[in-house]
Design a protein around this motif. Structure first.
Motif, PDB file in Angstrom:
ATOM      1  N   ASP A 109      30.966  97.382 -34.269  1.00 38.64           N
ATOM      2  CA  ASP A 109      30.062  98.205 -33.278  1.00 38.64           C
ATOM      3  C   ASP A 109      29.913  99.600 -33.412  1.00 38.64           C
ATOM      4  OD1 ASP A 109      29.284  95.509 -32.492  1.00 38.64           O
ATOM      5  OD2 ASP A 109      30.485  95.512 -30.558  1.00 38.64           O
ATOM      6  N   LEU A 110      31.392 100.212 -33.488  1.00 30.68           N
ATOM      7  CA  LEU A 110      31.208 101.621 -33.692  1.00 30.68           C
ATOM      8  C   LEU A 110      30.604 102.283 -34.936  1.00 30.68           C
ATOM      9  CD1 LEU A 110      35.114 102.459 -32.816  1.00 30.68           C
ATOM     10  CD2 LEU A 110      32.979 103.272 -31.470  1.00 30.68           C
ATOM     11  N   LEU A 111      30.480 101.496 -36.192  1.00 29.06           N
ATOM     12  CA  LEU A 111      29.712 101.872 -37.211  1.00 29.06           C
ATOM     13  C   LEU A 111      28.374 101.763 -36.907  1.00 29.06           C
ATOM     14  CD1 LEU A 111      32.022 100.139 -39.971  1.00 29.06           C
ATOM     15  CD2 LEU A 111      31.599 102.625 -39.603  1.00 29.06           C
ATOM     16  N   GLN A 112      27.913 100.804 -36.279  1.00 31.59           N
ATOM     17  CA  GLN A 112      26.473 100.771 -35.979  1.00 31.59           C
ATOM     18  C   GLN A 112      26.075 101.687 -35.134  1.00 31.59           C
ATOM     19  OE1 GLN A 112      26.419  96.528 -34.386  1.00 31.59           O
ATOM     20  NE2 GLN A 112      25.702  95.778 -36.359  1.00 31.59           N
ATOM     21  N   ALA A 113      26.891 102.125 -34.148  1.00 31.77           N
ATOM     22  CA  ALA A 113      26.411 103.307 -33.153  1.00 31.77           C
ATOM     23  C   ALA A 113      26.596 104.720 -33.660  1.00 31.77           C
ATOM     24  CB  ALA A 113      27.346 103.077 -31.919  1.00 31.77           C
ATOM     25  N   SER A 114      27.157 104.702 -34.871  1.00 28.30           N
ATOM     26  CA  SER A 114      27.270 105.884 -35.498  1.00 28.30           C
ATOM     27  C   SER A 114      25.828 106.626 -35.999  1.00 28.30           C
ATOM     28  CB  SER A 114      28.221 106.020 -36.795  1.00 28.30           C
ATOM     29  OG  SER A 114      27.688 105.269 -37.782  1.00 28.30           O
ATOM     30  N   ASP A 115      25.747 107.797 -35.871  1.00 30.72           N
ATOM     31  CA  ASP A 115      24.406 108.446 -36.482  1.00 30.72           C
ATOM     32  C   ASP A 115      24.461 108.859 -37.676  1.00 30.72           C
ATOM     33  OD1 ASP A 115      26.381 110.388 -35.933  1.00 30.72           O
ATOM     34  OD2 ASP A 115      25.036 111.733 -34.685  1.00 30.72           O
ATOM     35  N   MET A 116      25.289 108.382 -38.676  1.00 33.93           N
ATOM     36  CA  MET A 116      25.202 108.685 -40.152  1.00 33.93           C
ATOM     37  C   MET A 116      24.008 108.104 -40.763  1.00 33.93           C
ATOM     38  SD  MET A 116      28.180 106.393 -41.876  1.00 33.93           S
ATOM     39  CE  MET A 116      29.316 106.696 -40.422  1.00 33.93           C
ATOM     40  N   ASP A 117      23.738 108.641 -41.833  1.00 32.06           N
ATOM     41  CA  ASP A 117      22.490 107.980 -42.579  1.00 32.06           C
ATOM     42  C   ASP A 117      23.057 107.424 -43.840  1.00 32.06           C
ATOM     43  OD1 ASP A 117      20.098 107.985 -44.092  1.00 32.06           O
ATOM     44  OD2 ASP A 117      20.108 109.766 -44.886  1.00 32.06           O
ATOM     45  N   TRP A 118      22.887 106.158 -43.438  1.00 32.27           N
ATOM     46  CA  TRP A 118      23.389 104.905 -44.438  1.00 32.27           C
ATOM     47  C   TRP A 118      22.929 105.083 -45.720  1.00 32.27           C
ATOM     48  CZ3 TRP A 118      27.898 102.352 -43.269  1.00 32.27           C
ATOM     49  CH2 TRP A 118      28.545 102.485 -41.938  1.00 32.27           C
ATOM     50  N   SER A 119      21.661 105.619 -45.919  1.00 29.02           N
ATOM     51  CA  SER A 119      21.117 105.673 -47.322  1.00 29.02           C
ATOM     52  C   SER A 119      21.939 106.361 -48.077  1.00 29.02           C
ATOM     53  CB  SER A 119      19.451 105.845 -46.987  1.00 29.02           C
ATOM     54  OG  SER A 119      19.463 107.204 -46.480  1.00 29.02           O
ATOM     55  N   GLN A 120      22.533 107.346 -47.415  1.00 31.60           N
ATOM     56  CA  GLN A 120      23.246 108.494 -48.152  1.00 31.60           C
ATOM     57  C   GLN A 120      24.765 107.976 -48.821  1.00 31.60           C
ATOM     58  OE1 GLN A 120      21.603 111.310 -49.410  1.00 31.60           O
ATOM     59  NE2 GLN A 120      19.929 110.342 -48.426  1.00 31.60           N
ATOM     60  N   ILE A 121      25.086 106.977 -48.090  1.00 31.24           N
ATOM     61  CA  ILE A 121      26.387 106.432 -48.142  1.00 31.24           C
ATOM     62  C   ILE A 121      26.530 105.690 -49.789  1.00 31.24           C
ATOM     63  CG2 ILE A 121      28.465 105.281 -47.520  1.00 31.24           C
ATOM     64  CD1 ILE A 121      27.867 107.750 -45.811  1.00 31.24           C
ATOM     65  N   LYS A 122      27.374 106.113 -50.628  1.00 35.80           N
ATOM     66  CA  LYS A 122      27.219 105.180 -51.926  1.00 35.80           C
ATOM     67  C   LYS A 122      28.505 104.635 -52.387  1.00 35.80           C
ATOM     68  CE  LYS A 122      23.938 108.510 -54.113  1.00 35.80           C
ATOM     69  NZ  LYS A 122      23.237 108.657 -52.924  1.00 35.80           N
ATOM     70  N   ASN A 123      29.707 105.037 -51.542  1.00 36.11           N
ATOM     71  CA  ASN A 123      30.747 104.201 -51.873  1.00 36.11           C
ATOM     72  C   ASN A 123      31.820 104.394 -50.729  1.00 36.11           C
ATOM     73  OD1 ASN A 123      32.371 106.914 -52.044  1.00 36.11           O
ATOM     74  ND2 ASN A 123      31.644 106.763 -54.234  1.00 36.11           N
ATOM     75  N   VAL A 124      32.922 103.706 -50.642  1.00 34.83           N
ATOM     76  CA  VAL A 124      34.046 103.736 -49.272  1.00 34.83           C
ATOM     77  C   VAL A 124      34.449 105.031 -49.349  1.00 34.83           C
ATOM     78  CG1 VAL A 124      36.035 103.041 -48.476  1.00 34.83           C
ATOM     79  CG2 VAL A 124      34.541 101.265 -49.800  1.00 34.83           C
ATOM     80  N   GLU A 125      34.721 105.814 -50.242  1.00 29.45           N
ATOM     81  CA  GLU A 125      35.194 107.173 -50.139  1.00 29.45           C
ATOM     82  C   GLU A 125      34.270 108.173 -49.561  1.00 29.45           C
ATOM     83  OE1 GLU A 125      36.565 110.896 -53.208  1.00 29.45           O
ATOM     84  OE2 GLU A 125      36.958 108.650 -53.930  1.00 29.45           O
ATOM     85  N   GLU A 126      32.844 107.933 -49.880  1.00 25.42           N
ATOM     86  CA  GLU A 126      31.946 108.958 -49.020  1.00 25.42           C
ATOM     87  C   GLU A 126      32.107 108.508 -47.335  1.00 25.42           C
ATOM     88  OE1 GLU A 126      28.057 109.026 -50.776  1.00 25.42           O
ATOM     89  OE2 GLU A 126      28.602 109.810 -52.706  1.00 25.42           O
ATOM     90  N   LEU A 127      32.023 107.053 -47.191  1.00 28.65           N
ATOM     91  CA  LEU A 127      31.905 106.663 -46.019  1.00 28.65           C
ATOM     92  C   LEU A 127      33.321 107.319 -45.062  1.00 28.65           C
ATOM     93  CD1 LEU A 127      31.165 104.762 -43.690  1.00 28.65           C
ATOM     94  CD2 LEU A 127      32.424 102.967 -44.706  1.00 28.65           C
ATOM     95  N   ARG A 128      34.271 107.041 -45.999  1.00 28.83           N
ATOM     96  CA  ARG A 128      35.504 107.712 -45.058  1.00 28.83           C
ATOM     97  C   ARG A 128      35.436 109.173 -44.915  1.00 28.83           C
ATOM     98  NH1 ARG A 128      39.943 104.286 -45.182  1.00 28.83           N
ATOM     99  NH2 ARG A 128      39.774 102.463 -46.230  1.00 28.83           N
ATOM    100  N   ASN A 129      34.673 110.033 -45.795  1.00 29.88           N
ATOM    101  CA  ASN A 129      34.622 111.449 -45.550  1.00 29.88           C
ATOM    102  C   ASN A 129      33.434 111.640 -44.624  1.00 29.88           C
ATOM    103  OD1 ASN A 129      36.392 112.105 -47.684  1.00 29.88           O
ATOM    104  ND2 ASN A 129      34.797 112.402 -49.347  1.00 29.88           N
ATOM    105  N   VAL A 130      32.625 110.666 -44.386  1.00 29.20           N
ATOM    106  CA  VAL A 130      31.593 111.157 -43.500  1.00 29.20           C
ATOM    107  C   VAL A 130      32.316 110.594 -42.012  1.00 29.20           C
ATOM    108  CG1 VAL A 130      29.501 110.300 -42.242  1.00 29.20           C
ATOM    109  CG2 VAL A 130      29.614 110.755 -44.827  1.00 29.20           C
ATOM    110  N   LEU A 131      33.161 109.579 -41.943  1.00 23.37           N
ATOM    111  CA  LEU A 131      33.899 109.522 -40.808  1.00 23.37           C
ATOM    112  C   LEU A 131      35.174 110.414 -40.324  1.00 23.37           C
ATOM    113  CD1 LEU A 131      33.671 105.638 -40.979  1.00 23.37           C
ATOM    114  CD2 LEU A 131      32.361 106.857 -39.594  1.00 23.37           C
ATOM    115  N   ASN A 132      35.389 111.351 -41.177  1.00 28.75           N
ATOM    116  CA  ASN A 132      36.517 112.246 -41.396  1.00 28.75           C
ATOM    117  C   ASN A 132      37.859 111.385 -41.131  1.00 28.75           C
ATOM    118  OD1 ASN A 132      35.060 114.304 -41.104  1.00 28.75           O
ATOM    119  ND2 ASN A 132      34.318 114.293 -38.853  1.00 28.75           N
ATOM    120  N   LEU A 133      38.023 110.435 -42.155  1.00 33.65           N
ATOM    121  CA  LEU A 133      39.144 109.774 -42.332  1.00 33.65           C
ATOM    122  C   LEU A 133      40.258 110.068 -43.115  1.00 33.65           C
ATOM    123  CD1 LEU A 133      37.825 106.147 -41.671  1.00 33.65           C
ATOM    124  CD2 LEU A 133      38.768 107.490 -39.822  1.00 33.65           C
TER     125      LEU A 133
END
Length: 133
Positions: A109-133
């Protein structure tokens, strides 16, 4: 000791599973086709029902998924779910208790509510960077 006394007079083991020669013949069933006068009219079309709301889907049927997580993540999920359950001073009904699957659902639910541009995410590392993890 004879085989008859051990098996109680049932015969040889190899005799089991054989069919007897006096089987009953199956009965013939005659099906009559309905005459043109007896055929009923087709039932009327069902009335259209309103489309189910999104909230009904959220509370709908649960489906199992198979995921792989690290051992540390698994232990953390179990510990956090246990902590949440222990936060209650009074007994909680089974359908309201928190388990790791509920934490995973909340994370989705948190991922769905995030305002990130999912079309720009190419791998897990980029997802973690966008989420500041």
């Amino acid at each position: 000791m004879s085989a008859k006394s051990r098996m109680g007079g049932l015969g040889k083991l190899s005799d089991f599973g054989k069919t007897s020669k006096t089987q009953a013949q199956p009965e013939t069933v005659v099906v009559e086709e309905p005459k043109a006068e007896q055929v009923a009219a087709p039932p009327p079309e069902p009335t259209p029902q309103p489309a189910p709301q999104k909230q009904a889907d959220d509370k709908g049927k649960l489906v199992p998924i198979n995921i792989k997580i690290t051992r540390r993540q698994h232990e953390w999920l179990n510990d956090m779910a246990r902590t949440v359950r222990e936060n209650n001073s009074e007994p909680v009904p089974p359908n309201e208790r928190v388990f790791p699957q509920h934490l995973i659902g909340a994370a989705i639910d948190l991922l769905q509510a995030s305002d990130m541009d999912w079309s720009q995410i190419k791998n897990v590392e980029e997802l973690r960077n966008v989420l500041n993890l």
